[in-house]
Design a protein around this motif. Structure first.
Motif, PDB file in Angstrom:
ATOM      1  N   ILE A   8      48.420  19.274  50.236  1.00 55.74           N
ATOM      2  CA  ILE A   8      48.759  19.038  51.634  1.00 55.74           C
ATOM      3  C   ILE A   8      49.155  17.570  51.768  1.00 55.74           C
ATOM      4  O   ILE A   8      48.440  16.681  51.290  1.00 55.74           O
ATOM      5  CB  ILE A   8      47.545  19.317  52.563  1.00 55.74           C
ATOM      6  N   THR A   9      50.283  17.306  52.404  1.00 55.49           N
ATOM      7  CA  THR A   9      50.744  15.935  52.616  1.00 55.49           C
ATOM      8  C   THR A   9      51.078  15.742  54.082  1.00 55.49           C
ATOM      9  O   THR A   9      51.769  16.567  54.682  1.00 55.49           O
ATOM     10  CB  THR A   9      51.993  15.635  51.754  1.00 55.49           C
ATOM     11  N   VAL A  10      50.555  14.658  54.638  1.00 52.50           N
ATOM     12  CA  VAL A  10      50.853  14.287  56.021  1.00 52.50           C
ATOM     13  C   VAL A  10      51.464  12.895  55.990  1.00 52.50           C
ATOM     14  O   VAL A  10      50.873  11.958  55.454  1.00 52.50           O
ATOM     15  CB  VAL A  10      49.575  14.289  56.902  1.00 52.50           C
ATOM     16  N   GLU A  11      52.655  12.785  56.550  1.00 52.58           N
ATOM     17  CA  GLU A  11      53.367  11.518  56.545  1.00 52.58           C
ATOM     18  C   GLU A  11      53.642  11.098  57.988  1.00 52.58           C
ATOM     19  O   GLU A  11      54.239  11.851  58.757  1.00 52.58           O
ATOM     20  CB  GLU A  11      54.688  11.684  55.790  1.00 52.58           C
ATOM     21  N   ALA A  12      53.184   9.931  58.350  1.00 51.23           N
ATOM     22  CA  ALA A  12      53.434   9.398  59.697  1.00 51.23           C
ATOM     23  C   ALA A  12      54.897   8.972  59.803  1.00 51.23           C
ATOM     24  O   ALA A  12      55.412   8.268  58.932  1.00 51.23           O
ATOM     25  CB  ALA A  12      52.514   8.213  59.984  1.00 51.23           C
ATOM     26  N   LEU A  13      55.565   9.411  60.861  1.00 54.49           N
ATOM     27  CA  LEU A  13      56.966   9.048  61.069  1.00 54.49           C
ATOM     28  C   LEU A  13      57.115   7.969  62.129  1.00 54.49           C
ATOM     29  O   LEU A  13      57.840   6.997  61.939  1.00 54.49           O
ATOM     30  CB  LEU A  13      57.775  10.284  61.470  1.00 54.49           C
ATOM     31  N   ASN A  14      56.449   8.173  63.258  1.00 57.82           N
ATOM     32  CA  ASN A  14      56.477   7.170  64.318  1.00 57.82           C
ATOM     33  C   ASN A  14      55.236   7.322  65.191  1.00 57.82           C
ATOM     34  O   ASN A  14      54.569   8.343  65.175  1.00 57.82           O
ATOM     35  CB  ASN A  14      57.761   7.256  65.157  1.00 57.82           C
ATOM     36  N   ASP A  15      54.972   6.255  65.988  1.00 55.85           N
ATOM     37  CA  ASP A  15      53.826   6.303  66.892  1.00 55.85           C
ATOM     38  C   ASP A  15      54.245   6.898  68.236  1.00 55.85           C
ATOM     39  O   ASP A  15      55.386   7.352  68.394  1.00 55.85           O
ATOM     40  CB  ASP A  15      53.192   4.910  67.049  1.00 55.85           C
ATOM     41  N   ARG A  16      53.355   6.882  69.216  1.00 55.51           N
ATOM     42  CA  ARG A  16      53.643   7.474  70.536  1.00 55.51           C
ATOM     43  C   ARG A  16      54.832   6.828  71.238  1.00 55.51           C
ATOM     44  O   ARG A  16      55.460   7.447  72.080  1.00 55.51           O
ATOM     45  CB  ARG A  16      52.475   7.309  71.505  1.00 55.51           C
TER      46      ARG A  16
END
Length: 99
Positions: A8-16
């Motif tokens: 499982i991989t979770v990659e942050a793209l942008n904040d709020r």
């Protein structure tokens, strides 16, 4: 009996605010008694669960990851308030729409 193994991989793209996030992706491996990818496809194909492609995938993956931890730790007190309601929820989900 060994289960299905997933990365499982979770990659942050942008904040709020829409600003890019500079964090390393989170990646981990898990075992699950179900084929998560197969369940994602089944959830996506159900007309009664019309969440959209990404939301349906998120729902299925999140549910399977959570439920596997809950099953493996069923006696842990943190899950006590959820046991009966979760069981009822899963039975209803598997049955599909009634009517």
């Amino acid at each position: 009996m060994p289960g299905h193994r997933f990365r499982i991989t979770v990659e942050a793209l942008n904040d709020r605010k829409g600003d890019p996030v500079d964090k390393a992706p989170l990646s981990f491996e898990v075992e699950n008694h179900d084929d998560i990818l197969g369940i994602v496809e089944r959830i996506k194909s159900r007309e009664d669960l019309n969440f959209g492609e990404d939301k349906s995938a998120a729902f299925a993956v999140g549910l399977k990851l959570f439920s596997e931890v809950m099953i493996e730790n069923r006696k842990h007190p943190v899950f006590a308030p959820l046991r009966e309601a979760f069981k009822e929820f899963m039975v209803g989900l598997k049955k599909g729409p009634q009517g």
